[in-house]
Design a protein around this motif. Structure first.
Motif, PDB file in Angstrom:
ATOM      1  N   MET A   1      31.686  45.892  71.781  1.00 13.52           N
ATOM      2  CA  MET A   1      31.264  46.040  70.392  1.00 13.52           C
ATOM      3  C   MET A   1      30.911  44.686  69.804  1.00 13.52           C
ATOM      4  N   THR A   2      29.830  44.628  69.057  1.00  9.95           N
ATOM      5  CA  THR A   2      29.395  43.411  68.395  1.00  9.95           C
ATOM      6  C   THR A   2      29.420  43.624  66.891  1.00  9.95           C
ATOM      7  N   PHE A   3      30.023  42.690  66.188  1.00  7.00           N
ATOM      8  CA  PHE A   3      30.137  42.805  64.736  1.00  7.00           C
ATOM      9  C   PHE A   3      28.859  42.315  64.067  1.00  7.00           C
ATOM     10  N   HIS A   4      28.306  43.148  63.179  1.00 11.43           N
ATOM     11  CA  HIS A   4      27.082  42.802  62.461  1.00 11.43           C
ATOM     12  C   HIS A   4      27.270  42.832  60.950  1.00 11.43           C
ATOM     13  N   GLY A   5      28.520  42.940  60.485  1.00 10.64           N
ATOM     14  CA  GLY A   5      28.764  42.989  59.053  1.00 10.64           C
ATOM     15  C   GLY A   5      28.808  44.413  58.519  1.00 10.64           C
ATOM     16  N   TRP A   6      28.986  44.510  57.197  1.00  5.60           N
ATOM     17  CA  TRP A   6      29.040  45.805  56.520  1.00  5.60           C
ATOM     18  C   TRP A   6      27.799  46.007  55.661  1.00  5.60           C
ATOM     19  N   PRO A   7      27.260  47.213  55.647  1.00  2.29           N
ATOM     20  CA  PRO A   7      26.135  47.481  54.739  1.00  2.29           C
ATOM     21  C   PRO A   7      26.635  47.503  53.295  1.00  2.29           C
ATOM     22  N   SER A   8      25.746  47.243  52.348  1.00  2.32           N
ATOM     23  CA  SER A   8      26.147  47.248  50.941  1.00  2.32           C
ATOM     24  C   SER A   8      26.699  48.609  50.532  1.00  2.32           C
ATOM     25  N   GLU A   9      26.262  49.654  51.227  1.00  5.66           N
ATOM     26  CA  GLU A   9      26.750  51.009  50.912  1.00  5.66           C
ATOM     27  C   GLU A   9      28.242  51.154  51.191  1.00  5.66           C
ATOM     28  N   ALA A  10      28.791  50.297  52.073  1.00  4.41           N
ATOM     29  CA  ALA A  10      30.229  50.367  52.361  1.00  4.41           C
ATOM     30  C   ALA A  10      31.040  50.011  51.128  1.00  4.41           C
ATOM     31  N   LEU A  11      30.575  49.006  50.382  1.00  4.04           N
ATOM     32  CA  LEU A  11      31.255  48.631  49.148  1.00  4.04           C
ATOM     33  C   LEU A  11      31.037  49.693  48.073  1.00  4.04           C
ATOM     34  N   GLU A  12      29.838  50.277  48.067  1.00  2.00           N
ATOM     35  CA  GLU A  12      29.555  51.343  47.104  1.00  2.00           C
ATOM     36  C   GLU A  12      30.423  52.566  47.382  1.00  2.00           C
ATOM     37  N   PHE A  13      30.750  52.786  48.655  1.00  3.36           N
ATOM     38  CA  PHE A  13      31.664  53.881  49.003  1.00  3.36           C
ATOM     39  C   PHE A  13      32.987  53.722  48.264  1.00  3.36           C
ATOM     40  N   TYR A  14      33.511  52.481  48.223  1.00  3.15           N
ATOM     41  CA  TYR A  14      34.791  52.264  47.548  1.00  3.15           C
ATOM     42  C   TYR A  14      34.651  52.299  46.032  1.00  3.15           C
ATOM     43  N   ASP A  15      33.495  51.910  45.523  1.00  6.45           N
ATOM     44  CA  ASP A  15      33.264  52.089  44.083  1.00  6.45           C
ATOM     45  C   ASP A  15      33.320  53.568  43.728  1.00  6.45           C
ATOM     46  N   GLY A  16      32.697  54.384  44.584  1.00  5.75           N
ATOM     47  CA  GLY A  16      32.715  55.823  44.342  1.00  5.75           C
ATOM     48  C   GLY A  16      34.102  56.404  44.473  1.00  5.75           C
ATOM     49  N   LEU A  17      34.875  55.924  45.453  1.00  6.43           N
ATOM     50  CA  LEU A  17      36.230  56.431  45.650  1.00  6.43           C
ATOM     51  C   LEU A  17      37.135  56.031  44.494  1.00  6.43           C
ATOM     52  N   THR A  18      36.910  54.854  43.930  1.00 12.46           N
ATOM     53  CA  THR A  18      37.688  54.428  42.767  1.00 12.46           C
ATOM     54  C   THR A  18      37.415  55.345  41.580  1.00 12.46           C
ATOM     55  N   ALA A  19      36.156  55.754  41.434  1.00 11.56           N
ATOM     56  CA  ALA A  19      35.783  56.633  40.321  1.00 11.56           C
ATOM     57  C   ALA A  19      36.227  58.066  40.558  1.00 11.56           C
ATOM     58  N   ASP A  20      36.256  58.496  41.802  1.00 10.24           N
ATOM     59  CA  ASP A  20      36.596  59.892  42.130  1.00 10.24           C
ATOM     60  C   ASP A  20      37.518  59.901  43.352  1.00 10.24           C
ATOM     61  N   ASN A  21      38.785  59.619  43.101  1.00  9.27           N
ATOM     62  CA  ASN A  21      39.764  59.549  44.185  1.00  9.27           C
ATOM     63  C   ASN A  21      40.279  60.952  44.471  1.00  9.27           C
ATOM     64  N   SER A  22      39.452  61.729  45.161  1.00  8.86           N
ATOM     65  CA  SER A  22      39.782  63.129  45.411  1.00  8.86           C
ATOM     66  C   SER A  22      39.465  63.512  46.851  1.00  8.86           C
ATOM     67  N   LYS A  23      40.061  64.581  47.306  1.00 10.51           N
ATOM     68  CA  LYS A  23      39.791  65.072  48.651  1.00 10.51           C
ATOM     69  C   LYS A  23      38.335  65.512  48.774  1.00 10.51           C
ATOM     70  N   THR A  24      37.779  66.018  47.688  1.00 10.01           N
ATOM     71  CA  THR A  24      36.377  66.454  47.705  1.00 10.01           C
ATOM     72  C   THR A  24      35.455  65.278  48.019  1.00 10.01           C
ATOM     73  N   TYR A  25      35.664  64.159  47.328  1.00  8.49           N
ATOM     74  CA  TYR A  25      34.843  62.968  47.578  1.00  8.49           C
ATOM     75  C   TYR A  25      35.072  62.468  48.998  1.00  8.49           C
TER      76      TYR A  25
END
Length: 214
Positions: free
Chosen positions: A1-25
């Protein structure tokens, strides 16, 4: 495996989880989490292993048994390195730490003896000064407001004696380089620069049966 970093969407995923911390999300985004959030961390840990030991990714679920906050999911991805070190990805960016976040009672006793000793205590002060000189913060945790029992009120290292945890910590805000291998370089630089603190703990405080290493 070669590390290439995280896409900006990875951080947006956590922004979304902070706003909607639910099993549905979580269920709706779980595949994204596995492929674009967790997998890059696995790749980074594999790249770091030859120098810093094997890594372990913490579970994404919060322990809510004794918490008033019943949010089921952590709003960050955390991982620990066997040879010392902690990594964290969240909506706020990337962070890394080294040291002991929370010492057990036997470790606190050894830590205070080492801080109080003029040779090892002065050595720790020098280590902290060196790390802070690299623009890395060193922070105490669980610190007492009063003087620890058995120590003088005018001890020259009283502030250090009060701590029940001590860590080097660095944060990087979201930036384009997080989506590249440059993220690995920044983490490696932090771990190398903060290594003297971990080595001081390894020599003078050592591990506890309960375990509290960062």
């Amino acid at each position: 495996m070669t590390f290439h970093g995280w896409p900006s969407e990875a951080l947006e995923f956590y922004d979304g989880l902070t706003a909607d911390n639910s099993k549905t999300y979580w269920t709706a985004h779980q595949q994204f989490y596995e492929e674009r959030v967790r997998r890059p961390m696995e790749e980074l840990l594999a790249a770091l292993e030859p120098e810093f030991g094997a890594g372990k990714i913490f579970r994404p679920y919060r322990d809510v048994r004794f918490s008033k906050d019943k949010s089921p999911y952590k709003t960050h991805l955390g991982a620990r390195l066997e040879a010392g070190g902690y990594l964290q990805l969240s909506g706020a960016g990337l962070a890394a730490g080294s040291g002991l976040w929370r010492m057990e009672s036997d470790q606190i006793e050894r830590y205070r003896r080492a801080v109080a000793d003029d040779r090892t205590g002065t050595e720790l002060v020098g280590i902290i000064d060196g790390i802070e000189g690299e623009r890395i913060g060193v922070h105490g945790h669980g610190s007492l407001k009063t003087v620890p029992r058995g120590y003088a009120k005018d001890h020259p290292r009283l502030d250090l004696l009060r701590h029940k945890g001590l860590t080097a910590w660095q944060e990087w805000e979201p930036a384009p380089w997080l989506g590249t291998a440059a993220a690995q370089k920044r983490v490696v630089e932090f771990l190398r620069k903060s290594r003297p603190l971990r080595e001081w703990f390894d020599q003078h405080v050592r591990s506890s049966e309960a375990g509290a290493a960062t």
